[in-house]
Scaffold this active site. Sequence first.
Site, PDB file in Angstrom:
ATOM      1  N   GLY A   7       0.845  -1.189   0.000  1.00  0.00           N
ATOM      2  CA  GLY A   7       0.000   0.000   0.000  1.00  0.00           C
ATOM      3  C   GLY A   7       0.879   1.236   0.000  1.00  0.00           C
ATOM      4  N   GLY A   9       0.925   4.293  -0.863  1.00  0.00           N
ATOM      5  CA  GLY A   9       0.343   5.608  -1.077  1.00  0.00           C
ATOM      6  C   GLY A   9       1.154   6.661  -0.347  1.00  0.00           C
ATOM      7  N   ALA A  10       0.486   7.556   0.365  1.00  0.00           N
ATOM      8  CA  ALA A  10       1.188   8.655   1.019  1.00  0.00           C
ATOM      9  C   ALA A  10       2.127   8.162   2.113  1.00  0.00           C
ATOM     10  CB  ALA A  10       0.170   9.638   1.586  1.00  0.00           C
ATOM     11  N   GLY A  12       2.839   4.925   3.012  1.00  0.00           N
ATOM     12  CA  GLY A  12       3.678   3.842   2.523  1.00  0.00           C
ATOM     13  C   GLY A  12       4.779   4.335   1.607  1.00  0.00           C
ATOM     14  N   ASN A 102      -4.858   2.546  10.732  1.00  0.00           N
ATOM     15  CA  ASN A 102      -5.560   3.354  11.729  1.00  0.00           C
ATOM     16  C   ASN A 102      -6.673   2.570  12.420  1.00  0.00           C
ATOM     17  OD1 ASN A 102      -4.165   5.800  11.599  1.00  0.00           O
ATOM     18  ND2 ASN A 102      -5.420   6.576   9.924  1.00  0.00           N
ATOM     19  N   LYS A 204      -4.218   7.973  19.929  1.00  0.00           N
ATOM     20  CA  LYS A 204      -4.454   8.389  18.546  1.00  0.00           C
ATOM     21  C   LYS A 204      -5.920   8.173  18.165  1.00  0.00           C
ATOM     22  CE  LYS A 204      -2.907   8.000  13.791  1.00  0.00           C
ATOM     23  NZ  LYS A 204      -2.072   7.329  12.783  1.00  0.00           N
ATOM     24  N   ASN A 208      -9.142  10.311  16.260  1.00  0.00           N
ATOM     25  CA  ASN A 208      -9.738   9.786  15.027  1.00  0.00           C
ATOM     26  C   ASN A 208     -11.206   9.420  15.209  1.00  0.00           C
ATOM     27  OD1 ASN A 208      -7.432  10.013  13.461  1.00  0.00           O
ATOM     28  ND2 ASN A 208      -6.721   7.948  13.903  1.00  0.00           N
ATOM     29  N   SER A 273      -8.579  12.922   7.568  1.00  0.00           N
ATOM     30  CA  SER A 273      -8.516  11.932   6.492  1.00  0.00           C
ATOM     31  C   SER A 273      -9.910  11.513   6.048  1.00  0.00           C
ATOM     32  CB  SER A 273      -7.707  10.712   6.944  1.00  0.00           C
ATOM     33  OG  SER A 273      -8.309  10.093   8.068  1.00  0.00           O
ATOM     34  N   GLU A 285     -13.096   5.469   6.451  1.00  0.00           N
ATOM     35  CA  GLU A 285     -12.712   4.462   7.457  1.00  0.00           C
ATOM     36  C   GLU A 285     -13.658   4.518   8.656  1.00  0.00           C
ATOM     37  OE1 GLU A 285      -8.145   3.393   7.695  1.00  0.00           O
ATOM     38  OE2 GLU A 285      -8.378   5.551   7.782  1.00  0.00           O
TER      39      GLU A 285
END
Length: 325
Positions: A7, A9-10, A12, A102, A204, A208, A273, A285
């Site tokens: 994965g 992406g940003a 990773g 996450n 965290k 979220n 996000s 998510e």
Amino acid sequence: MRICIFGAGAIGGYLGAKLAGAGADVSLVARGPHLEAIRSRGLTLIEDGQETTHRIRASDDPAELGPQDYVVVTLKAHSVPPVVGRMAPLLGAGSTVVSGVNGVPWWYFHKIGGPLEGTRLQSVDPGDVQWNGIGPDRVLGCVVYPAAEVSEPGVVRHIEGNRFSLGEPDGSKSDRALALSAALSAAGLKAPVRPKLRDEIWVKLWGNLSFNPISALTHATLDVLCTDPGTRAVARAMMLEAQVIAEKLGVTFPVDVERRIDGGAAVGAHRTSMLQDLEAGRPMEIDALVGSVQELGRLTQSPTPVIDTILALVRQRAQTAAAGL
């Protein structure tokens, strides 16, 4: 040591570029235009105003990459179960899967002890796909703190943060955790091995759980939703419900709710996000960040009336978004 980022992406991509810059044997599983750009031009990282490009082996077929010592999963939580079968070629007898996802992790109750030992969470692992397909003994936990974005295919821009906290489900400082920590540290990253990683997961998750769905419902940035009296009160109520659950599970919070909300406000005009996903037409998510806490509330017999309300609303928002409304 062979490390595959599943994965890229940003986050990773940021991790892969940092490891490649330190000479690590790293590969990437990516897809689409981002993958094609990495293959043709390399992966470019923009950090502190400097631009570096790294030639990294990348593929959308894990079978091309072969067995790895570490597979670091940096996908959105809901994207992981459908690709568990595709991970199989990366997993040898001694492979470790680093869960950098996450929310409440699917392995949360592995080696936790007590009456809930081995409990499986359907909100984040429906049908036990990850539990059975990866296996909890392979897992090394990870709490991801950096913020980054894919500014264009093949280009990752680092925004802030460089800490990836690691932790074994049983709290031990294992050889595999220490070895990965050393590799990440050599790449200029902070990678402490925590004896109580679940405490960090909850700190965290506190933000979220509340900030993400509230922002998706209101389109407010963090500075606004954390200082407006109404939305701050909703976030506080959600966090207090979550705190009761976490403390029943043995978690200790190093900060109180007010300081945690003030920390969110200090981030400034940041779009969470979940809000970014909503605006981009991507799945949110919801279950990993909110539904999982509701499920834990049921397991611990802890009422979650405000969480239940916000969860119902943001799920409905997801449905209307999927319908193009």
